[in-house]
Design an enzyme around this catalytic site. Structure first.
Site, PDB file in Angstrom:
ATOM      1  N   GLN A  32     -24.668   0.774  29.209  1.00 57.19           N
ATOM      2  CA  GLN A  32     -23.343   1.329  29.536  1.00 57.19           C
ATOM      3  C   GLN A  32     -23.192   1.403  31.056  1.00 57.19           C
ATOM      4  OE1 GLN A  32     -22.064   5.453  28.992  1.00 57.19           O
ATOM      5  NE2 GLN A  32     -20.285   4.739  27.821  1.00 57.19           N
TER       6      GLN A  32
ATOM      7  N   LEU B 144     -25.884   8.408  25.754  1.00 58.07           N
ATOM      8  CA  LEU B 144     -26.223   9.819  25.952  1.00 58.07           C
ATOM      9  C   LEU B 144     -26.960  10.018  27.276  1.00 58.07           C
ATOM     10  CD1 LEU B 144     -27.429  10.307  22.284  1.00 58.07           C
ATOM     11  CD2 LEU B 144     -25.468  11.511  23.300  1.00 58.07           C
TER      12      LEU B 144
ATOM     13  N   HIS C  48     -17.996   1.619  30.771  1.00 60.48           N
ATOM     14  CA  HIS C  48     -17.623   3.023  30.540  1.00 60.48           C
ATOM     15  C   HIS C  48     -16.243   3.263  31.142  1.00 60.48           C
ATOM     16  CE1 HIS C  48     -17.733   7.197  29.837  1.00 60.48           C
ATOM     17  NE2 HIS C  48     -18.948   7.493  30.251  1.00 60.48           N
ATOM     18  N   GLY C  49     -15.231   3.178  30.288  1.00 60.16           N
ATOM     19  CA  GLY C  49     -13.866   3.405  30.748  1.00 60.16           C
ATOM     20  C   GLY C  49     -13.333   4.745  30.263  1.00 60.16           C
ATOM     21  N   ALA C  50     -14.238   5.655  29.887  1.00 57.40           N
ATOM     22  CA  ALA C  50     -13.827   6.891  29.207  1.00 57.40           C
ATOM     23  C   ALA C  50     -14.157   8.150  30.003  1.00 57.40           C
ATOM     24  CB  ALA C  50     -14.507   6.943  27.837  1.00 57.40           C
TER      25      ALA C  50
ATOM     26  N   ARG D 175     -25.285  13.189  19.222  1.00 58.22           N
ATOM     27  CA  ARG D 175     -26.225  14.323  19.206  1.00 58.22           C
ATOM     28  C   ARG D 175     -27.272  14.262  18.106  1.00 58.22           C
ATOM     29  NH1 ARG D 175     -21.168  18.160  20.344  1.00 58.22           N
ATOM     30  NH2 ARG D 175     -20.284  16.392  19.173  1.00 58.22           N
TER      31      ARG D 175
ATOM     32  N   ARG E 110     -15.527   1.289  26.402  1.00 55.63           N
ATOM     33  CA  ARG E 110     -15.256   2.621  25.856  1.00 55.63           C
ATOM     34  C   ARG E 110     -14.044   3.224  26.556  1.00 55.63           C
ATOM     35  NH1 ARG E 110     -19.291   7.822  24.610  1.00 55.63           N
ATOM     36  NH2 ARG E 110     -18.674   7.695  22.431  1.00 55.63           N
TER      37      ARG E 110
ATOM     38  N   TYR F 283     -14.037   9.400  34.040  1.00 62.77           N
ATOM     39  CA  TYR F 283     -14.729   8.747  35.160  1.00 62.77           C
ATOM     40  C   TYR F 283     -13.825   7.673  35.783  1.00 62.77           C
ATOM     41  CZ  TYR F 283     -18.531  11.521  33.292  1.00 62.77           C
ATOM     42  OH  TYR F 283     -19.280  12.572  32.847  1.00 62.77           O
TER      43      TYR F 283
HETATM   44  C1  FNR Z   1     -22.685  12.427  25.905  1.00 60.93           C
HETATM   45  N1  FNR Z   1     -21.663  11.494  25.809  1.00 60.93           N
HETATM   46  C2  FNR Z   1     -21.641  10.416  26.672  1.00 60.93           C
HETATM   47  N2  FNR Z   1     -20.656   9.487  26.594  1.00 60.93           N
HETATM   48  C3  FNR Z   1     -20.680   8.371  27.362  1.00 60.93           C
HETATM   49  O1  FNR Z   1     -19.792   7.535  27.252  1.00 60.93           O
HETATM   50  N3  FNR Z   1     -21.709   8.183  28.239  1.00 60.93           N
HETATM   51  C4  FNR Z   1     -22.709   9.074  28.406  1.00 60.93           C
HETATM   52  O2  FNR Z   1     -23.632   8.842  29.188  1.00 60.93           O
HETATM   53  C5  FNR Z   1     -22.662  10.257  27.627  1.00 60.93           C
HETATM   54  N4  FNR Z   1     -23.602  11.226  27.765  1.00 60.93           N
HETATM   55  C6  FNR Z   1     -23.660  12.292  26.907  1.00 60.93           C
HETATM   56  C7  FNR Z   1     -24.710  13.203  27.002  1.00 60.93           C
HETATM   57  C8  FNR Z   1     -24.808  14.241  26.104  1.00 60.93           C
HETATM   58  C9  FNR Z   1     -25.946  15.183  26.212  1.00 60.93           C
HETATM   59  C10 FNR Z   1     -23.841  14.370  25.081  1.00 60.93           C
HETATM   60  C11 FNR Z   1     -23.954  15.464  24.056  1.00 60.93           C
HETATM   61  C12 FNR Z   1     -22.801  13.482  24.998  1.00 60.93           C
HETATM   62  C13 FNR Z   1     -20.738  11.507  24.657  1.00 60.93           C
HETATM   63  C14 FNR Z   1     -21.384  10.846  23.417  1.00 60.93           C
HETATM   64  O3  FNR Z   1     -21.552   9.448  23.627  1.00 60.93           O
HETATM   65  C15 FNR Z   1     -20.553  11.043  22.133  1.00 60.93           C
HETATM   66  O4  FNR Z   1     -19.273  10.502  22.315  1.00 60.93           O
HETATM   67  C16 FNR Z   1     -20.424  12.499  21.740  1.00 60.93           C
HETATM   68  O5  FNR Z   1     -21.670  13.155  21.796  1.00 60.93           O
HETATM   69  C17 FNR Z   1     -19.819  12.665  20.351  1.00 60.93           C
HETATM   70  O6  FNR Z   1     -20.643  12.104  19.362  1.00 60.93           O
HETATM   71  P1  FNR Z   1     -21.597  13.038  18.428  1.00 60.93           P
HETATM   72  O7  FNR Z   1     -22.619  13.642  19.331  1.00 60.93           O
HETATM   73  O8  FNR Z   1     -20.707  14.084  17.824  1.00 60.93           O
HETATM   74  O9  FNR Z   1     -22.147  12.093  17.406  1.00 60.93           O
HETATM   75  C1  8K6 Z   2     -31.697  18.306  35.470  1.00 66.00           C
HETATM   76  C2  8K6 Z   2     -31.902  18.358  34.032  1.00 66.00           C
HETATM   77  C3  8K6 Z   2     -31.019  17.510  33.247  1.00 66.00           C
HETATM   78  C4  8K6 Z   2     -30.933  17.634  31.794  1.00 66.00           C
HETATM   79  C5  8K6 Z   2     -29.962  16.783  31.062  1.00 66.00           C
HETATM   80  C6  8K6 Z   2     -28.557  16.980  31.309  1.00 66.00           C
HETATM   81  C7  8K6 Z   2     -27.580  16.233  30.566  1.00 66.00           C
HETATM   82  C8  8K6 Z   2     -26.263  16.319  31.156  1.00 66.00           C
HETATM   83  C9  8K6 Z   2     -25.212  15.669  30.501  1.00 66.00           C
HETATM   84  C10 8K6 Z   2     -24.061  15.331  31.292  1.00 66.00           C
HETATM   85  C11 8K6 Z   2     -23.112  14.655  30.611  1.00 66.00           C
HETATM   86  C12 8K6 Z   2     -22.115  13.951  30.509  1.00 66.00           C
HETATM   87  C13 8K6 Z   2     -21.180  13.598  29.578  1.00 66.00           C
HETATM   88  C14 8K6 Z   2     -20.308  14.345  29.101  1.00 66.00           C
HETATM   89  C15 8K6 Z   2     -19.164  14.838  28.678  1.00 66.00           C
HETATM   90  C16 8K6 Z   2     -18.967  16.221  28.322  1.00 66.00           C
HETATM   91  C17 8K6 Z   2     -17.800  16.720  27.873  1.00 66.00           C
HETATM   92  C18 8K6 Z   2     -17.323  17.935  27.314  1.00 66.00           C
END
Ligand code: FNR
Ligand code: 8K6
Length: 347
Positions: free
Chosen positions: A100, A26, A173-175, A317, A225, A178
């Protein structure tokens, strides 16, 4: 017999998890300006150490991997030392943690570093950096063969740095659209060399990264991933499935620690995947340990694991909203619902 998700799970001969519930990676954008993890991040991860495995927020392997503000890195000694504090704290609480490893490819922005934005092909994405709307994405430079070799070497170096920082392993992180995923999709890869045009060529970069990382830290410590359902900064193409079919068949002989689907809602079906969900498609094509993810709660995850749809669950989440997610599940307490405002601080 039903599987109890709260019982230990042996990932392989070297790693045993205390339960089957992983904390999904996350991104929180809370590292300091040198991209070093802070004390608040140490505390945040330590509070979640009851997870079977914490997967760190995506962590950049080198400066040109950055596309969002204050995402942590694993390429300077200060960053390694910062992560060491995190992994020490997680280990003290009895947890395990993978890093990751991330390169955003064409969604990098030169605001964050000096140099080119690298991608498989010179095909840009529309839009701008989230929360920094003035930073419009630029057309990337198609990576040369020399660029590709250096990227692969830097993934391996970051994996080595991750072990030095005390991580129990890494997730590549292959998802999610990116760099690695850009090579795997026709919408982003129009190369006419050995990295493009055919499933074998389009899988080459992913496999070379995987093999380079395995070579340095071992397959038992390497997870991956993938998000075969293209959806983030990428458009779907009916030819993509043939690339993933090839890639997954190759991965079947690599003995990875696990494969992790990348999706926000695993009930979504993809036309390009013969109308399957992400986990259905991966389960059919991949024979090793599979981590499911995407809008599951404890009960739906338990049902899916007992129906043999995957082996482990990653929760995203709900872990942002509930540092004590595992205790709450154990004690049948109510879980606080996630909301986007919670991203403003680390609790
Ligand atoms: C993510 N997700 C995500 N995935 C990933 O591979 N690397 C990352 O750094 C992030 N960052 C990220 C930030 C935020 C704020 C969210 C909400 C999501 C995707 C995450 O790992 C996950 O796949 C999804 O959130 C779906 O799972 P949940 O939230 O429904 O349990
Ligand atoms: C500058 C303040 C930052 C606050 C946190 C921000 C989090 C950002 C998340 C970015 C995420 C990446 C992964 C996502 C996939 C989304 C797909 C629909």
């Amino acid at each position: 017999m039903t599987t109890d998700l709260l019982q230990p799970f042996k990932l392989n001969d070297t790693i045993e998890l205390q339960n089957r519930i992983l904390m999904a990676p996350l991104t929180r954008c809370m590292a300091d300006d040198n991209l070093v993890p802070t004390q608040a991040m140490v505390d945040y991860y330590a509070r979640r150490a009851e997870a079977g495995l914490i997967i760190s927020e995506a962590t950049i392997i080198r400066p040109d991997a950055q596309g969002y503000p204050n995402t942590p890195g694993l390429f300077t000694s200060a960053q390694i030392q910062g992560w060491k504090k995190v992994t020490d704290a997680v280990h003290e609480q009895g947890g395990k943690m993978f890093a990751q490893l991330w390169h955003v490819g064409r969604v990098a922005h030169p605001h964050f570093f000096d140099g080119d934005v690298l991608a498989p092909s010179a095909i840009g994405v529309e839009g701008s950096v989230p929360r920094m709307r003035e930073l419009t994405y630029i057309t990337p430079k198609a990576a040369t063969t020399a660029d590709i070799k250096s990227l692969i070497a830097d993934y391996a170096k970051a994996a080595e740095n991750a072990l030095e920082a005390g991580f129990d392993g890494v997730e590549i992180h292959g998802a999610n659209g990116y760099l690695i995923d850009q090579f795997l999709h026709y919408a982003a890869n129009e190369r006419d060399d050995e990295y493009g045009q055919t499933p074998e060529n389009m899988s080459r970069f992913a496999l070379e990264v995987v093999d380079a990382v395995i070579n340095v830290i071992g397959a038992d410590k390497t997870g991956l991933r993938l998000s075969p359902g293209a959806y983030f900064n990428m458009s779907e193409d009916s030819r993509d499935k043939s690339v993933f079919d090839y890639l997954l068949n190759e991965l079947n002989s690599r003995s990875l620690a696990y494969l992790h689907g990348g999706i926000f809602d695993d009930s979504m079906r993809f036309a390009s995947l013969a109308d399957k969900t992400t986990s259905e498609y991966l389960r059919a094509a991949y024979s090793g340990t599979l981590v499911g993810v995407g809008s599951y709660d404890f009960d739906t995850a338990k049902a899916a694991i007992n129906a043999n749809k995957f082996d482990l669950i990653a929760i995203g989440r709900p872990f942002i909203a509930n540092p004590d997610y595992i205790s709450k599940i154990k004690n049948a307490e109510e879980v606080v619902p996630y909301s986007d405002e919670m991203l403003a601080e680390l609790i």
